[in-house]
Design a protein around this motif. Sequence first.
Motif, mmCIF file in Angstrom:
data_model
loop_
_atom_site.group_PDB
_atom_site.id
_atom_site.type_symbol
_atom_site.label_atom_id
_atom_site.label_comp_id
_atom_site.label_asym_id
_atom_site.label_seq_id
_atom_site.Cartn_x
_atom_site.Cartn_y
_atom_site.Cartn_z
ATOM 1 N N PRO A 1 0.805 -1.230 0.000
ATOM 2 C CA PRO A 1 0.000 0.000 0.000
ATOM 3 C C PRO A 1 0.838 1.281 0.000
ATOM 4 O O PRO A 1 0.396 2.309 -0.511
ATOM 5 N N TYR A 2 2.026 1.229 0.559
ATOM 6 C CA TYR A 2 2.903 2.399 0.577
ATOM 7 C C TYR A 2 3.466 2.689 -0.820
ATOM 8 O O TYR A 2 3.619 3.844 -1.214
ATOM 9 N N LEU A 3 3.806 1.607 -1.554
ATOM 10 C CA LEU A 3 4.513 1.771 -2.821
ATOM 11 C C LEU A 3 3.599 1.866 -4.032
ATOM 12 O O LEU A 3 3.951 2.512 -5.031
ATOM 13 N N ALA A 4 2.428 1.240 -3.957
ATOM 14 C CA ALA A 4 1.547 1.147 -5.122
ATOM 15 C C ALA A 4 1.216 2.496 -5.759
ATOM 16 O O ALA A 4 1.167 2.596 -6.998
ATOM 17 N N ARG B 1 -4.943 13.653 4.166
ATOM 18 C CA ARG B 1 -5.848 14.258 3.189
ATOM 19 C C ARG B 1 -5.928 13.411 1.920
ATOM 20 O O ARG B 1 -7.005 13.243 1.338
ATOM 21 N N TYR B 2 -4.788 12.862 1.501
ATOM 22 C CA TYR B 2 -4.742 12.096 0.264
ATOM 23 C C TYR B 2 -4.973 10.602 0.465
ATOM 24 O O TYR B 2 -5.027 9.841 -0.506
ATOM 25 N N GLY B 3 -5.086 10.176 1.704
ATOM 26 C CA GLY B 3 -5.289 8.756 1.968
ATOM 27 C C GLY B 3 -4.051 7.907 1.752
ATOM 28 O O GLY B 3 -4.155 6.715 1.423
ATOM 29 N N LEU B 4 -2.861 8.486 1.971
ATOM 30 C CA LEU B 4 -1.609 7.763 1.793
ATOM 31 C C LEU B 4 -1.092 7.289 3.155
ATOM 32 O O LEU B 4 -1.043 8.066 4.101
ATOM 33 N N ARG C 1 11.362 -2.311 7.579
ATOM 34 C CA ARG C 1 11.024 -1.011 8.158
ATOM 35 C C ARG C 1 10.529 -0.144 7.014
ATOM 36 O O ARG C 1 11.177 -0.036 5.974
ATOM 37 N N ILE C 2 9.386 0.508 7.197
ATOM 38 C CA ILE C 2 8.845 1.378 6.161
ATOM 39 C C ILE C 2 8.142 2.558 6.814
ATOM 40 O O ILE C 2 7.560 2.445 7.903
ATOM 41 N N SER C 3 8.209 3.702 6.169
ATOM 42 C CA SER C 3 7.529 4.906 6.648
ATOM 43 C C SER C 3 7.553 5.933 5.522
ATOM 44 O O SER C 3 8.250 5.761 4.523
ATOM 45 N N ARG C 4 6.779 6.977 5.686
ATOM 46 C CA ARG C 4 6.890 8.143 4.805
ATOM 47 C C ARG C 4 7.359 9.295 5.674
ATOM 48 O O ARG C 4 6.716 9.627 6.672
ATOM 49 N N GLU C 5 8.472 9.891 5.279
ATOM 50 C CA GLU C 5 9.133 10.873 6.117
ATOM 51 C C GLU C 5 9.398 12.158 5.343
ATOM 52 O O GLU C 5 9.612 12.139 4.123
ATOM 53 N N SER C 6 9.396 13.255 6.049
ATOM 54 C CA SER C 6 9.551 14.569 5.423
ATOM 55 C C SER C 6 10.976 14.780 4.937
ATOM 56 O O SER C 6 11.929 14.184 5.444
ATOM 57 N N ARG D 1 9.640 11.416 1.339
ATOM 58 C CA ARG D 1 10.150 10.155 0.790
ATOM 59 C C ARG D 1 9.516 8.992 1.524
ATOM 60 O O ARG D 1 9.402 9.003 2.758
ATOM 61 N N CYS D 2 9.071 8.015 0.778
ATOM 62 C CA CYS D 2 8.673 6.752 1.375
ATOM 63 C C CYS D 2 9.937 5.902 1.422
ATOM 64 O O CYS D 2 10.502 5.555 0.384
ATOM 65 N N SER D 3 10.405 5.618 2.620
ATOM 66 C CA SER D 3 11.670 4.917 2.808
ATOM 67 C C SER D 3 11.393 3.497 3.291
ATOM 68 O O SER D 3 10.617 3.301 4.227
#
Length: 433
Positions: A188-191, A270-273, A289-294, A324-326
Motif C-alpha cells: 500500500p505504501y509503494l503502489a 488528506r490524500y489517503g496515503l 522497516r517502512i515509513s513516509r518521512e519529510s 520520501r517513502c523509505s
Amino acid sequence: MSAPVLPLNSRGKLASSLPAEQLAEISELFEFRRTGYSLDAPFYTDPTVFKIDMEAIFGQHWIFAGSIAELPEPGDYITVDYGPYSLIVLRNDDGGVNVLHNVCRHRGARVLTEAAGSTGNLVCGYHSWTYSPEGNLIHASAPGEAKFDKNCFALKRAHSREVAGLIFVCIADEPPTDFDETSKIFEPYLAPHDLSKTKIAYQQNIIEEGNWKLVMENNRECYHCDGHPELACSLFPTWGLTEGLIPTHLEEVWDRNKEAQSSLEERCRRYGLPYEVIEELDTRIAGIRISRESLDGEGESFSADGRRLSKKLLGDLPDFRLGRCSMHLQPNSWFHFLGDHVITFGVFPINEHQSLVRTTWLVADDAVEGVDYDLDKLTYTWKQTNLQDKAFVELCQQGAGSPAYEPGPYMKSEYQVEAFINWYVQRVQEHLA
C-alpha cells in the motif's frame, strides 16, 4: 586463500563432514555474539563465514533483484550475481517473471554473459545448447547419446515474486512463507508510485571493498550522516534520533524536521496515503522497516533546496511534496520512493571482502531527459553519497582485518544496525541448527 568448499547435506545445510572443530568454532561465533556490539572480525573477513552467509541467508531468503522497469518487454532480462550464484531474471510472454540459474546443463558454462539485454531463446555460447524462456532444453546438437532425454536437462529454476513493481528471487527449495505478510505491509505504501509506468533513468554499479554486512550496517544508521553534506541538504540528519538524543548543533534541524513531518502527515491523511512507521526488522523472517518521512527545504526531492528533480509526477500521486517513502528490507535492499522519482538499492556479495552495490534511478516513463529532468542533477546527491558510503565501508573492512580490532558498542541511534545483526544471527543459527 580461496574459500573452502563446504559440503552440504540434502537439506542444504552444512554437512557433518565439515571438521567438527571448525564447525564448533563457527557456531560459537554466533552463539556468543555480544548483543549491542559490532561483530567479531571473522564475520567480516573469514571465507568460511562468507560461505555460510551465502547458504543461510542468500541461499534461503527472498532477495531483491530489480524492478519491472528493468524488464519492460517480453524477452528482456537481467542477470543477478551474488556469491557463487548467477541468476537470469526474464520477463516472459505472459508478463510474469521467470528466474533461472545461469548454468548450462551441459558442462556448466554461463548461458547469458551480459548484465542485461533482450533474448528469445537462451543459447549457451559454448556448445549452443538452446533453452526456452521457461528454461526447457529445446536443442542440443549431436548429443552423442541414443537415449538422450532433453526433458531431464532443463535449466534449474528459482522462485520469483513481483510486488508493487519490485522483483524478488529465492533459490531455496521452500522459500520462507512470511514474505506474503511482509508484502501486504509495504504494497500500500509503494503502489501509488506505480512502477509499471516508470523507466530507468540511470543505473550505477559500485564495487565496495567491504563485506556485505558492513554495507548493510552502514545503511541502517545516520550516526555518520555528517559525512554526507549533499544528502543533508534534503534528508534531515536527525534521522534515527529521538527526543533526548539530539546533539546541540542539530537542535534547530530537529525542530524543523518535526514541523515538516507534521505538515507531511496532514497531507498524507488528506490524500489517503499511509505514512506510519512500521518496524519489524528482527521480529519476522522477512524483516522490514517502512515509513513516509519529510524532506527538508521544499520537501519534494533529493536536491540542494528540496525541490523536485523531475517535472513528471509518478503514478496517480496528487502532489510532489510528499517527502520520501523509505523502506528497508532484510537482507540486501533499501528504497526511496518520492513524488518525482524512485531510487532502488541492492547489495550483492562477491566474496568475504567485496560487495556490489547497485543503485537504480527510475522516472516516469513519459519523462524526457533534458526536458523534464537533468540526469546529472537527478543523480548527483546519491552518486556523491554512495561514494562517501563506499569510503566508510572500506575503512571498516580495513579495521576488521587488523589484529587490534575488537567489537565496539552501538550508540542508541544505531538501533537499526543492532536489529539487522540480530536478524542475521537468528537466521544463521536457525540454518545451522
